[in-house]
Design a protein around this motif. Structure first.
Motif, PDB file in Angstrom:
ATOM      1  N   TYR A 187      44.492  44.952  49.549  1.00 35.36           N
ATOM      2  CA  TYR A 187      44.557  44.758  48.225  1.00 35.36           C
ATOM      3  C   TYR A 187      44.252  45.704  47.297  1.00 35.36           C
ATOM      4  O   TYR A 187      42.997  46.168  47.376  1.00 35.36           O
ATOM      5  N   GLY A 230      46.827  43.803  42.525  1.00 34.17           N
ATOM      6  CA  GLY A 230      46.011  43.205  41.482  1.00 34.17           C
ATOM      7  C   GLY A 230      45.852  43.848  40.230  1.00 34.17           C
ATOM      8  O   GLY A 230      45.517  43.649  39.173  1.00 34.17           O
ATOM      9  N   ARG A 253      47.341  33.220  43.354  1.00 38.27           N
ATOM     10  CA  ARG A 253      46.893  33.954  44.189  1.00 38.27           C
ATOM     11  C   ARG A 253      46.411  33.395  45.798  1.00 38.27           C
ATOM     12  O   ARG A 253      46.637  34.054  46.706  1.00 38.27           O
ATOM     13  N   THR A 258      38.479  39.695  38.209  1.00 34.37           N
ATOM     14  CA  THR A 258      38.910  40.001  39.598  1.00 34.37           C
ATOM     15  C   THR A 258      38.478  39.522  40.841  1.00 34.37           C
ATOM     16  O   THR A 258      39.364  39.599  41.720  1.00 34.37           O
ATOM     17  N   GLY A 281      42.980  46.797  43.913  1.00 34.34           N
ATOM     18  CA  GLY A 281      42.354  45.887  42.791  1.00 34.34           C
ATOM     19  C   GLY A 281      42.202  46.857  41.888  1.00 34.34           C
ATOM     20  O   GLY A 281      42.124  48.077  41.782  1.00 34.34           O
ATOM     21  N   TYR A 286      52.697  41.576  41.609  1.00 41.29           N
ATOM     22  CA  TYR A 286      51.761  40.791  40.857  1.00 41.29           C
ATOM     23  C   TYR A 286      52.352  40.465  39.267  1.00 41.29           C
ATOM     24  O   TYR A 286      52.887  41.272  38.621  1.00 41.29           O
ATOM     25  N   THR A 287      52.366  39.207  38.811  1.00 40.93           N
ATOM     26  CA  THR A 287      52.475  38.533  37.507  1.00 40.93           C
ATOM     27  C   THR A 287      53.574  38.635  36.990  1.00 40.93           C
ATOM     28  O   THR A 287      54.265  37.694  35.945  1.00 40.93           O
ATOM     29  N   TYR A 331      44.634  31.923  39.888  1.00 39.47           N
ATOM     30  CA  TYR A 331      43.979  31.853  41.200  1.00 39.47           C
ATOM     31  C   TYR A 331      44.929  31.028  42.055  1.00 39.47           C
ATOM     32  O   TYR A 331      44.986  31.234  43.333  1.00 39.47           O
ATOM     33  N   LEU A 340      40.281  36.354  41.536  1.00 40.40           N
ATOM     34  CA  LEU A 340      41.648  36.537  41.864  1.00 40.40           C
ATOM     35  C   LEU A 340      41.768  37.061  43.538  1.00 40.40           C
ATOM     36  O   LEU A 340      42.471  36.424  44.351  1.00 40.40           O
ATOM     37  N   SER A 341      40.935  38.143  43.509  1.00 39.61           N
ATOM     38  CA  SER A 341      41.025  38.512  44.889  1.00 39.61           C
ATOM     39  C   SER A 341      40.242  37.849  45.845  1.00 39.61           C
ATOM     40  O   SER A 341      40.863  37.499  47.092  1.00 39.61           O
TER      41      SER A 341
END
Length: 426
Positions: free
Chosen positions: A199, A272, A181, A208, A201, A297-298, A178, A211-212
């Motif tokens: 976003y 995400g 994020r 989720t 998702g 992301y990631t 988070y 994180l959003s």
């Protein structure tokens, strides 16, 4: 202060992590999961597993059950790269992988069945890399008490969590994503010209939503405090596709969802999901003349997909966390724990010490990069704590009262999106 809740001693000098074991909170027992179907078809090991190992025949073998393609340019690839990090740092460790363990690619295969196969092939530890494998991980740990089992995400090993199960050979491992994020949301708000952030998702669950919502909190804070704009002028919309990546005929098509954002005036799109549709479609939109940008992301290298329009990537270093767990298992010292690994605020992009980082892209201006540095510094020294009330859920009910600071449980179990977000909470 919140920061103190997340401090934990490094293990073996490799890991800055936390294990939330708060004696002041009562543990809540969860229900034992339904036993996975033992009649389900299991992939043959010589067809569906890949072994990467040193030549030493006495290696410590780790099996990894991967929810999506291991080369997806996102979530799953980051876990494979983490295994490579471990093998570089721990001689004598080998990994077996089975990827695409999901209802779309393998409709009759369950994670626990794949784990059985990996263990039969010599795995002394099994890592399940998705929240979807929560019950498979517990069932595997119960069935194989001499095998160390790691579930990425989940809370069965958290005594102060809602679903605690006493299982000595099961640990939950997660990173404090988070924070990444929050940083990504801030960067999005600094760079948007329309005030419309989309976003992309996956499915809807506590993780989720957590994180959003973090992305929204970061965006709202930086929109108001650094751009001096009214909160009502910021649009933050979440569209859920229904899974971590596209399953034709089952999920919404993420390519279309990304296009809808770019064609609908959302000039910054965050993703995400595990796969790179936000980048791919953003590049096409930019080539068609639209002034758009994205955040991947990631995966640290995610900006390479469309570097000119990439603001950045909140990325996650699983390697040190995995290494600590594997070292303990090799030494016969593995213990059940709930590990939520933290950023190293002295150097968030240090691959050896920080679980969470942020790789800046070409589309983040120098000026906004300096502002983002201020924001990151504030998160690190706890002068900025966005999990402080008053905050409401999407339906107007109280999430945090005035001046209330969220507990780890309140952050982990995010039951709704937050007020001001556009998108479904269930």
């Amino acid at each position: 202060m919140q920061k103190n809740l997340f401090d934990r001693v490094r293990r073996g000098g490799q890991l800055l992590a936390i294990a939330f074991l708060f004696s002041s909170l009562a543990a809540c027992g969860g229900n034992v999961p339904t036993t996975p179907d033992p009649t389900a078809d299991v992939p043959e090991p010589d067809q569906n597993t890949e072994t990467v190992s040193p030549s030493d025949q006495d290696e410590f073998k780790v099996g990894m059950v991967i929810v999506g393609p291991k080369n997806d340019a996102g979530w799953n690839q980051s876990h494979v790269e983490a295994s490579e990090y471990v093998m570089e740092n721990l001689p004598g460790v080998a990994f077996d992988y089975v990827d695409k363990v999901n209802p779309g690619d393998r409709p009759n295969v369950q994670g626990s069945q794949v784990a059985d196969d990996l263990i039969a092939n010599g795995a002394q530890m099994v890592i399940f890399n998705s929240d979807d494998f929560k019950d498979d991980a517990l069932f595997t740990a119960q069935k194989h008490p001499d095998v160390a089992v790691i579930h990425v995400s989940g809370d069965y090993a958290w005594p102060e969590g809602k679903n605690y199960q006493e299982q000595a050979n099961l640990s939950n491992v997660m990173l404090q994503m988070y924070y990444g994020r929050l940083i990504a949301g801030c960067a999005a708000a600094l760079e948007t010209k329309t005030g419309k952030i989309g976003y992309l998702g996956p499915l809807i669950n506590d993780e989720t939503r957590r994180l959003s919502s973090a992305a929204f909190l970061g965006a709202q804070h930086c929109w108001q405090n650094y751009r001096d704009r009214d909160a009502a002028e910021l649009e933050f919309k979440v569209t859920w596709i229904g899974f971590w990546f596209n399953i034709p005929g089952v999920t919404l098509d993420p390519t279309k969802v990304a296009d809808d954002f770019y064609n609908g005036g959302y000039d910054v799109v965050m993703t995400g999901i595990d796969t790179p549709e936000a980048a791919v479609q953003g590049k096409k939109a930019a080539e068609a003349g639209k002034d758009v940008k994205f955040l991947h992301y990631t995966l640290r290298s995610g900006c390479s997909l469309a570097p000119e329009i990439c603001i950045g990537v909140p990325f996650y270093n699983w390697g040190p966390t995995y290494q600590a767990q594997i070292e303990a298992a090799k030494a016969g010292e593995f213990e059940s724990a709930f590990v939520w690994s933290a950023p190293d605020w002295q150097d968030i992009n240090n691959a050896d010490t920080s679980a969470v980082g942020f790789a800046r892209g070409e589309a983040l201006s120098e000026e906004n990069g300096e502002i983002l540095d201020q924001f990151i510094q504030g998160l690190g020294d706890d002068t900025i704590n966005l999990y402080t009330g008053a905050l409401n859920f999407q339906d107007g009910t109280t999430y945090l009262a005035e001046d209330e600071i969220a507990t780890p449980q309140q952050i982990w179990y995010m039951t709704q999106l937050l007020e001001g977000m556009d998108g479904a909470s269930e």
